[in-house]
Design a protein around this motif. Sequence first.
Motif: not given
Length: 278
Positions: A24-37, A191-195
């Motif tokens: 479920n974390v991997k799925a939410t990470l994809k959501l995070q990537e989408a919001l960065d678009d 790894q979570l690409q925190v600024p």
Amino acid sequence: MDRLEVFKIIALQASKGELTFPANVKATLKLQEALDDPDCHIEAAARMVMAEPLLSARVVALANSAAYNRSGNEIANVRAAVSRLGFATLKSMVASVIVRQLGSQITDPQLRAKAARLWEHTAHVAALSQVIARKVTHVDVETAMFAAIVHEVGGFYLLSRAEEYPGLLDDNTEDWIEYGEKLIGRGVLRQLQVPDLVLQAVEGMWHGGSTFPPRTLGATLVLANDLSPVGSPLHPPESAARRQAAAKIDFGIGGSTLHTILEESAEEIESLAAALLV
């Protein structure tokens, strides 16, 4: 294998990107990537949020909190909540889901209790950071809340792995504070690409110390952490002396004081923490 050696192994894995995340974390990470678009719009964001029930509930709760619902008009749907909060705050909510999901597969009752307590601590630090940033230090409010939400992510990751190493957290927490928190926390945050700005602020917390009056993101986190009514279960047990010391923290801000600001913002802080605890 001693405790410090385990910390080093997990930290090395994290630094190499060999993190063990629940599905479920991997799925939410994809959501995070989408919001960065930059081309992601509110409608698309709302649809993605609605696919995550826990995130949906938290987003609506936060939008209706005293900090974001200035008009008093309650929101009952995700799209309106996303519109009110904006993408910066939405990303913080996604981060909060990722952090909590790290402990979602823990089966040991004691470790689950530690994870629940750690999130309670995180929620209070995030609520305090948001208010302190806006009314005291005047750093970016959303960045402050995001930094507070992820400041214990290394601890959550450790708890998610602790069942692999029986007895890892049974004794004192000195090794965690001195080594594990920094070694593992830094690896997970990267790894979570925190600024970098947020990473530097969190690292400032690990090294301790604070300045008065606080003016930076790091000082905002330190102050919120010191003022939190709930301590981290990965740190030494709270003492009466610590609570008394926190109660004495005060200084002048313009024509007011920290105590006055916190008293006037009590409802706002409580509602923010409650929304994060949904």
